[in-house]
Enzyme design. Structure first.
Site, PDB file in Angstrom:
ATOM      1  N   CYS A 198     -46.590 -53.011  22.958  1.00 54.72           N
ATOM      2  CA  CYS A 198     -47.469 -52.211  22.091  1.00 54.72           C
ATOM      3  C   CYS A 198     -47.382 -52.704  20.644  1.00 54.72           C
ATOM      4  O   CYS A 198     -46.285 -52.952  20.139  1.00 54.72           O
ATOM      5  CB  CYS A 198     -47.067 -50.744  22.180  1.00 54.72           C
ATOM      6  N   CYS A 242     -43.531 -47.476  16.290  1.00 53.79           N
ATOM      7  CA  CYS A 242     -42.851 -46.181  16.413  1.00 53.79           C
ATOM      8  C   CYS A 242     -41.343 -46.418  16.609  1.00 53.79           C
ATOM      9  O   CYS A 242     -40.933 -47.063  17.594  1.00 53.79           O
ATOM     10  CB  CYS A 242     -43.421 -45.386  17.581  1.00 53.79           C
ATOM     11  N   CYS A 281     -49.783 -37.055  34.505  1.00 52.68           N
ATOM     12  CA  CYS A 281     -49.962 -37.551  33.138  1.00 52.68           C
ATOM     13  C   CYS A 281     -49.816 -39.067  33.119  1.00 52.68           C
ATOM     14  O   CYS A 281     -48.756 -39.592  33.480  1.00 52.68           O
ATOM     15  CB  CYS A 281     -48.924 -36.952  32.209  1.00 52.68           C
ATOM     16  N   CYS A 328     -54.002 -35.700  32.903  1.00 50.23           N
ATOM     17  CA  CYS A 328     -53.690 -35.845  31.481  1.00 50.23           C
ATOM     18  C   CYS A 328     -53.539 -37.334  31.212  1.00 50.23           C
ATOM     19  O   CYS A 328     -53.040 -38.069  32.074  1.00 50.23           O
ATOM     20  CB  CYS A 328     -52.396 -35.110  31.139  1.00 50.23           C
ATOM     21  N   CYS A 354     -52.841 -31.652  24.398  1.00 51.36           N
ATOM     22  CA  CYS A 354     -51.395 -31.605  24.611  1.00 51.36           C
ATOM     23  C   CYS A 354     -50.796 -32.299  23.396  1.00 51.36           C
ATOM     24  O   CYS A 354     -51.011 -33.499  23.204  1.00 51.36           O
ATOM     25  CB  CYS A 354     -51.042 -32.332  25.907  1.00 51.36           C
ATOM     26  N   ARG A 389     -43.371 -27.363  26.572  1.00 52.45           N
ATOM     27  CA  ARG A 389     -42.745 -28.245  27.567  1.00 52.45           C
ATOM     28  C   ARG A 389     -41.407 -28.791  27.072  1.00 52.45           C
ATOM     29  O   ARG A 389     -41.318 -29.376  26.001  1.00 52.45           O
ATOM     30  CB  ARG A 389     -43.661 -29.423  27.918  1.00 52.45           C
ATOM     31  N   CYS A 406     -39.473 -45.958  20.063  1.00 56.43           N
ATOM     32  CA  CYS A 406     -40.098 -46.349  21.338  1.00 56.43           C
ATOM     33  C   CYS A 406     -39.702 -47.748  21.803  1.00 56.43           C
ATOM     34  O   CYS A 406     -39.828 -48.731  21.068  1.00 56.43           O
ATOM     35  CB  CYS A 406     -41.614 -46.256  21.216  1.00 56.43           C
TER      36      CYS A 406
HETATM   37  N1  SAM Z   1     -49.010 -45.072  23.101  1.00 55.70           N
HETATM   38  C1  SAM Z   1     -49.459 -43.752  23.120  1.00 55.70           C
HETATM   39  C2  SAM Z   1     -49.074 -42.952  21.901  1.00 55.70           C
HETATM   40  O1  SAM Z   1     -48.035 -43.237  21.338  1.00 55.70           O
HETATM   41  O2  SAM Z   1     -49.813 -42.053  21.557  1.00 55.70           O
HETATM   42  C3  SAM Z   1     -49.028 -42.991  24.363  1.00 55.70           C
HETATM   43  C4  SAM Z   1     -47.625 -43.156  24.922  1.00 55.70           C
HETATM   44  S1  SAM Z   1     -46.292 -42.621  23.882  1.00 55.70           S
HETATM   45  C5  SAM Z   1     -44.898 -43.321  24.683  1.00 55.70           C
HETATM   46  C6  SAM Z   1     -46.221 -40.884  24.133  1.00 55.70           C
HETATM   47  C7  SAM Z   1     -45.158 -40.073  23.409  1.00 55.70           C
HETATM   48  O3  SAM Z   1     -43.884 -40.241  24.047  1.00 55.70           O
HETATM   49  C8  SAM Z   1     -44.846 -40.399  21.964  1.00 55.70           C
HETATM   50  O4  SAM Z   1     -45.778 -39.870  21.068  1.00 55.70           O
HETATM   51  C9  SAM Z   1     -43.502 -39.726  21.781  1.00 55.70           C
HETATM   52  O5  SAM Z   1     -43.661 -38.396  21.357  1.00 55.70           O
HETATM   53  C10 SAM Z   1     -42.884 -39.784  23.187  1.00 55.70           C
HETATM   54  N2  SAM Z   1     -41.734 -40.692  23.233  1.00 55.70           N
HETATM   55  C11 SAM Z   1     -41.793 -42.045  23.262  1.00 55.70           C
HETATM   56  N3  SAM Z   1     -40.559 -42.586  23.291  1.00 55.70           N
HETATM   57  C12 SAM Z   1     -39.689 -41.552  23.270  1.00 55.70           C
HETATM   58  C13 SAM Z   1     -38.275 -41.460  23.269  1.00 55.70           C
HETATM   59  N4  SAM Z   1     -37.494 -42.543  23.285  1.00 55.70           N
HETATM   60  N5  SAM Z   1     -37.698 -40.244  23.259  1.00 55.70           N
HETATM   61  C14 SAM Z   1     -38.481 -39.129  23.243  1.00 55.70           C
HETATM   62  N6  SAM Z   1     -39.819 -39.143  23.236  1.00 55.70           N
HETATM   63  C15 SAM Z   1     -40.431 -40.338  23.236  1.00 55.70           C
HETATM   64 FE1  SF4 Z   2     -46.872 -47.756  21.263  1.00 49.72          FE
HETATM   65 FE2  SF4 Z   2     -44.643 -46.496  21.941  1.00 49.72          FE
HETATM   66 FE3  SF4 Z   2     -45.805 -45.934  19.645  1.00 49.72          FE
HETATM   67 FE4  SF4 Z   2     -47.005 -45.189  21.941  1.00 49.72          FE
HETATM   68  S1  SF4 Z   2     -45.056 -44.441  21.153  1.00 49.72           S
HETATM   69  S2  SF4 Z   2     -47.979 -46.150  20.176  1.00 49.72           S
HETATM   70  S3  SF4 Z   2     -46.376 -46.892  23.283  1.00 49.72           S
HETATM   71  S4  SF4 Z   2     -44.907 -47.910  20.228  1.00 49.72           S
END
Ligand code: SAM
Ligand code: SF4
Ligand code: DTB
Length: 351
Positions: free
Chosen positions: A74, A78, A118, A149, A209, A281, A81
């Site tokens: 990606c 973030c 989801c 979802c 959500c 949730r 992530c």
């Molecule tokens: N890429 C898209 C986005 O970020 O909107 C969708 C997938 S993203 C992985 C969805 C959500 O997962 C993130 O917004 C975050 O809140 C949660 N998430 C991701 N990594 C995480 C982690 N290590 N621990 C807890 N929540 C996490």
């Molecule tokens: Fe990409 Fe992870 Fe951020 Fe979603 S949470 S936008 S998958 S880096």
């Protein structure tokens, strides 16, 4: 303290869709939310549980199963992530999944008791070329009798329209943290970008959500601010995932200080009080919680979980542990196809 959120009696029935006297507010102030956080722990949890019983069957928990339909690589940064290409997370990189594979996973999830399926993709936003397959995925999962979802990153109004036409029930798009802390966690998009996608989704009539993550190095003031943004949305998000950071090796937040258990339970309780009709949730991080910790979260008003072996890249609590926990607590998963009261759709208004 939020005067109108206080309740004095304990009910036991599921919400019938009426307001039941606990009017929904969209004008929460920081001071009111801070005052809820400051309540003695048992007073806060009892108040949240009372609110919970006014609107939901207290023995029912919604089960949602996740499927990572496009993993890794990606472009976003973030800090939590493992799927970001910008830090050395070790998530597998895969192309967008085949429809048949999605259908098989949905069928298995339904057989294991899920109500909602989801689908998450490691996208900043989907490309036009992805849309036909994404639409086919929604149709396939609906044919399997599950609520749908998706979480695909930012969407244009046209993409939202396409998802709506395909019958998508919910779109997950988290604000993740407070507006003030946001740039410490993510620099490749703005908090406002998230709100804009949420507005498009809500304007199109897809249920929202939207929640966040605790344990991103935020302060209590940030948790108050994040919950205020959610509680001032009009309507409230239908589902509010509260994730506890799962520290992922190689990410900037791999060594973040874990959020205190009581603070986490308080946050769930405050979310329940300020968004009384939303599904709260208990999302990522359950695997790392004791059964007792999860029980406190349910008592404080959580009534939805991710079920199944995996979240997106990491392991979930798992069906055996969940079956044991639900039995120990006298809780049950809601059956698929169980219509529930949700917020209605109007434009998202944020403070
Ligand atoms: N890429 C898209 C986005 O970020 O909107 C969708 C997938 S993203 C992985 C969805 C959500 O997962 C993130 O917004 C975050 O809140 C949660 N998430 C991701 N990594 C995480 C982690 N290590 N621990 C807890 N929540 C996490
Ligand atoms: Fe990409 Fe992870 Fe951020 Fe979603 S949470 S936008 S998958 S880096
Ligand atoms: C949400 O709030 N939590 C889910 C879902 N929405 C997409 C994702 C949790 C991801 C946990 C870390 C991982 O599996 O990589």
């Amino acid at each position: 303290m939020g005067k109108r959120a206080s309740v004095s009696s304990i009910g036991t029935g599921a919400d019938d869709g009426a307001d039941n006297g606990a009017d929904l507010r969209h004008d929460w102030t920081r001071e009111e939310i801070a005052a809820l956080f400051d309540l003695p722990f048992f007073d806060l949890v009892l108040k949240a549980h009372q609110v919970h019983r006014m609107h939901f069957d207290p023995h029912a928990v919604e089960g949602c199963t996740l499927l990572n339909i496009k993993s890794g690589g990606c472009p976003e940064d973030c800090g939590y992530c493992s799927q970001s290409a910008r830090h050395g997370g070790d998530a597998e990189i895969t192309p967008l999944m085949d429809i048949d594979e999605v259908r098989r996973a949905a069928r298995a999830a339904r057989a294991a008791g899920a109500k909602r399926f989801c689908m998450g993709a490691a996208f900043r936003s989907p490309k036009p070329a992805h849309m036909p397959r994404i639409i086919a995925m929604i149709r396939a999962v609906k044919e399997e009798g599950l609520e749908t979802c998706m979480t695909l990153g930012m969407l244009s109004p046209e993409q939202v329209r396409q998802l709506r036409e395909a019958g998508l029930d919910y779109y997950n798009h988290n604000i993740d943290t407070s507006p003030e802390h946001y740039a410490n966690v993510i620099t490749t998009r703005r908090f406002e970008d998230r709100l804009q996608t949420l507005r498009h989704v809500q304007d199109a009539g897809i249920k929202v959500c939207c929640g966040g993550i605790l344990g991103l190095g935020e302060t209590r003031a940030d948790r108050i601010s994040m919950l205020r943004v959610l509680a001032c949305m009009q309507p409230h998000p239908a589902s509010v995932p509260i994730n506890r950071l799962v520290p992922m090796p190689g990410t900037p937040l791999q060594d973040a200080e874990p959020v205190d258990d009581f603070e986490f339970i308080r946050s769930i309780a405050v979310a329940r009080i300020v968004m009384p009709k939303s599904r709260i949730r208990l999302a990522a991080g359950r695997r790392e919680m004791s059964a007792q910790m999860q029980a406190w979260c349910f008592l404080a008003g959580a009534n939805s979980i991710f079920t199944g072996e995996k979240l997106l890249t990491c392991d979930n609590a798992g069906p055996d542990a969940d079956a044991r926990l639900l039995e120990q607590l006298g809780l049950r998963l809601e059956p698929a196809g169980n219509a529930e009261q949700e917020a209605t759709t109007t434009a998202v208004r944020c403070p």
